[in-house]
Design a protein around this motif. Structure first.
Motif, PDB file in Angstrom:
ATOM      1  N   GLY A  85       0.812  -1.208   0.000  1.00 42.09           N
ATOM      2  CA  GLY A  85       0.000   0.000   0.000  1.00 42.09           C
ATOM      3  C   GLY A  85       0.846   1.257   0.000  1.00 42.09           C
ATOM      4  N   TYR A  86       0.265   2.335  -0.512  1.00 38.97           N
ATOM      5  CA  TYR A  86       0.959   3.628  -0.570  1.00 38.97           C
ATOM      6  C   TYR A  86       1.041   4.229   0.841  1.00 38.97           C
ATOM      7  CZ  TYR A  86       2.176   8.338  -2.121  1.00 38.97           C
ATOM      8  OH  TYR A  86       2.811   9.540  -2.314  1.00 38.97           O
ATOM      9  N   PRO A  87       2.166   4.841   1.206  1.00 41.02           N
ATOM     10  CA  PRO A  87       2.339   5.374   2.569  1.00 41.02           C
ATOM     11  C   PRO A  87       1.653   6.731   2.762  1.00 41.02           C
ATOM     12  CG  PRO A  87       4.322   5.795   1.295  1.00 41.02           C
ATOM     13  CD  PRO A  87       3.409   4.975   0.407  1.00 41.02           C
ATOM     14  N   TRP A  88       0.346   6.715   2.887  1.00 40.00           N
ATOM     15  CA  TRP A  88      -0.412   7.970   2.930  1.00 40.00           C
ATOM     16  C   TRP A  88      -0.097   8.832   4.145  1.00 40.00           C
ATOM     17  CZ3 TRP A  88      -2.209  10.069  -1.116  1.00 40.00           C
ATOM     18  CH2 TRP A  88      -2.667   9.290  -2.179  1.00 40.00           C
ATOM     19  N   TRP A  89       0.458   8.224   5.202  1.00 43.63           N
ATOM     20  CA  TRP A  89       0.733   9.009   6.410  1.00 43.63           C
ATOM     21  C   TRP A  89       1.694  10.160   6.155  1.00 43.63           C
ATOM     22  CZ3 TRP A  89       2.566   4.021   5.670  1.00 43.63           C
ATOM     23  CH2 TRP A  89       3.953   3.886   5.555  1.00 43.63           C
ATOM     24  N   ILE A  90       2.525  10.060   5.118  1.00 41.92           N
ATOM     25  CA  ILE A  90       3.516  11.112   4.871  1.00 41.92           C
ATOM     26  C   ILE A  90       2.876  12.432   4.468  1.00 41.92           C
ATOM     27  CG2 ILE A  90       5.369   9.502   4.315  1.00 41.92           C
ATOM     28  CD1 ILE A  90       4.808   9.896   1.376  1.00 41.92           C
ATOM     29  N   TRP A  91       1.611  12.405   4.051  1.00 41.59           N
ATOM     30  CA  TRP A  91       0.893  13.608   3.639  1.00 41.59           C
ATOM     31  C   TRP A  91      -0.023  14.154   4.741  1.00 41.59           C
ATOM     32  CZ3 TRP A  91       1.970  15.600  -1.203  1.00 41.59           C
ATOM     33  CH2 TRP A  91       2.605  14.739  -2.113  1.00 41.59           C
ATOM     34  N   LEU A  92      -0.090  13.472   5.894  1.00 39.23           N
ATOM     35  CA  LEU A  92      -1.173  13.762   6.830  1.00 39.23           C
ATOM     36  C   LEU A  92      -0.768  14.432   8.133  1.00 39.23           C
ATOM     37  CD1 LEU A  92      -3.246  10.451   6.489  1.00 39.23           C
ATOM     38  CD2 LEU A  92      -3.683  12.677   5.410  1.00 39.23           C
ATOM     39  N   ASP A  93       0.500  14.316   8.570  1.00 33.21           N
ATOM     40  CA  ASP A  93       0.819  14.838   9.901  1.00 33.21           C
ATOM     41  C   ASP A  93       2.331  14.977  10.050  1.00 33.21           C
ATOM     42  OD1 ASP A  93       0.584  15.641  12.592  1.00 33.21           O
ATOM     43  OD2 ASP A  93      -1.027  14.214  12.971  1.00 33.21           O
ATOM     44  N   SER A  94       2.763  15.298  11.268  1.00 26.84           N
ATOM     45  CA  SER A  94       4.161  15.580  11.562  1.00 26.84           C
ATOM     46  C   SER A  94       5.015  14.318  11.507  1.00 26.84           C
ATOM     47  CB  SER A  94       4.273  16.187  12.966  1.00 26.84           C
ATOM     48  OG  SER A  94       3.942  15.204  13.931  1.00 26.84           O
ATOM     49  N   VAL A  95       6.319  14.535  11.451  1.00 24.40           N
ATOM     50  CA  VAL A  95       7.267  13.417  11.445  1.00 24.40           C
ATOM     51  C   VAL A  95       7.121  12.592  12.709  1.00 24.40           C
ATOM     52  CG1 VAL A  95       9.707  12.810  11.465  1.00 24.40           C
ATOM     53  CG2 VAL A  95       8.887  14.606   9.931  1.00 24.40           C
ATOM     54  N   ALA A  96       6.872  13.229  13.827  1.00 26.38           N
ATOM     55  CA  ALA A  96       6.729  12.500  15.090  1.00 26.38           C
ATOM     56  C   ALA A  96       5.560  11.519  15.022  1.00 26.38           C
ATOM     57  CB  ALA A  96       6.536  13.486  16.245  1.00 26.38           C
ATOM     58  N   TRP A  97       4.437  11.960  14.475  1.00 30.78           N
ATOM     59  CA  TRP A  97       3.274  11.063  14.325  1.00 30.78           C
ATOM     60  C   TRP A  97       3.570   9.968  13.312  1.00 30.78           C
ATOM     61  CZ3 TRP A  97       0.044  10.163  10.027  1.00 30.78           C
ATOM     62  CH2 TRP A  97      -1.119   9.425  10.305  1.00 30.78           C
ATOM     63  N   GLN A  98       4.292  10.297  12.247  1.00 27.88           N
ATOM     64  CA  GLN A  98       4.575   9.340  11.184  1.00 27.88           C
ATOM     65  C   GLN A  98       5.480   8.198  11.649  1.00 27.88           C
ATOM     66  OE1 GLN A  98       6.175  11.317   7.705  1.00 27.88           O
ATOM     67  NE2 GLN A  98       4.725  13.010   7.902  1.00 27.88           N
TER      68      GLN A  98
END
Length: 334
Positions: free
Chosen positions: A53-66
């Motif tokens: 799957g595509y890593p959608w988290w990189i578009w959604l929040d801070s590095v700490a959350w990612q």
């Protein structure tokens, strides 16, 4: 290869990945290949980074959350020397269907946005990496090199692949066209991010990019996409703000002919399924009669492309340097 099939049936996947689950991704890949083969397809194409799957988290929040996704994503990415990859090539051979697979490729501790072109006898014809990951993708994936801009001989003629916004790179496209490509895999994720805020990331621009590739290169284009469903929300969405940033649906799979025509009725953007189209390479001849930017419609006296197709070695040994120097011919000065 001088002998190849000129008429065949192609299939393009529009479906939700099995997020962060390598074995689940392999199982779903094989199930969809079985479905496509059962419906008479000779080749099936999967979306960008379909596994896992595509890593959608990189578009959604801070590095700490990612950071919570970094290790699981790497663990569930695909190594090309693994039993999971072998299971997919074995399935291609068993089903008699060629597979164009999008995946996150793991090599040691590094990840790359990979594509594998697998023939219907299970032979791996080409593996490639996205030449330059787009925007925040660079926080996850490394670069490819010139060897990844390639068109290969196959049972279906000249076959090539690119990922996502590589279809907005004019020089990359021209290098592909110059290799006499006939069948092109344009692999995309879903078009789900930043709706009404970033038009260039949406379906209108990017389906047009696939269509324009077909027209510019006079090639058939198979453009699979993923979708965002409940499983994606369960994985990536934990606030209302993220729900606004990443929308459900986003599936816009397409198949285009070398004159730009859409050859398959699109599915609903939230619907899983497979598109099918009959491919006839004789149509390429008609399209090239009008436009052939690397042939009769080119002007090499005005424009030329400098292209380095060689793989990039990270380490060069002194033995290699010595060997190269020994074979070098030095012309006398005078």
């Amino acid at each position: 290869m001088t002998h190849y099939v000129e008429k065949f049936t192609a299939a393009v996947v529009q479906a939700e990945p099995v997020w962060l689950d390598l074995q689940g991704s392999v199982d779903k890949t094989i199930a969809l290949a079985e479905e496509a083969a059962g419906n008479g397809a000779n080749i099936v194409a999967f979306p960008e980074t379909w596994v896992p799957g595509y890593p959608w988290w990189i578009w959604l929040d801070s590095v700490a959350w990612q950071s919570q996704f970094v290790v699981p994503y790497a663990q569930n990415s695909l190594s090309l020397d693994s039993q999971e990859f072998t299971a997919i090539t074995d399935a291609a051979r068993r089903l008699g269907i060629a597979i164009a697979l999008g995946h996150s490729e793991r090599v040691g501790g590094s990840l790359y946005m990979g594509q594998a072109l697998i023939s219907s006898d299970g032979t791996v014809l080409k593996t490639r990496r996205k030449l330059k990951p787009t925007h925040v993708e660079r926080s996850v994936f490394g670069d490819g090199d010139g060897s990844d801009v390639a068109v290969v001989d196959s049972e279906f003629g000249r076959w090539g692949a690119l990922c996502c916004a590589e279809h907005l790179q004019p020089l990359t496209k021209y290098a592909m066209f110059a290799q006499r490509e006939q069948l092109h895999i344009a692999a995309w994720p879903s078009f789900s991010i930043y709706e009404n805020a970033a038009y260039l990331l949406g379906p209108e621009v990017n389906t047009a990019a696939s269509q324009q590739y077909a027209v510019e290169g006079q090639t058939f284009v198979l453009a699979p996409t993923s979708i965002i469903g409940k499983a994606a929300y369960d994985t990536f969405v934990d606030t209302e703000q993220k729900r606004e940033l990443l929308k459900l649906g986003g599936g816009y799979a397409r198949i285009y002919g070398p004159d730009g025509r859409s050859l398959a009725t699109p599915l609903d953007p939230a619907q899983e399924g497979i598109l099918y189209a009959n491919i006839d390479y004789n149509e390429i001849l008609g399209a090239k009669n009008a436009y052939d930017p690397v042939g009769h419609y080119s002007r090499p006296d005005v424009f030329q492309l400098l292209f380095n197709p060689n793989p990039l070695d990270r380490v060069i040994t002194t033995e290699q340097l010595t060997s190269a120097n020994e074979t070098e011919v030095v012309e006398p000065r005078g």
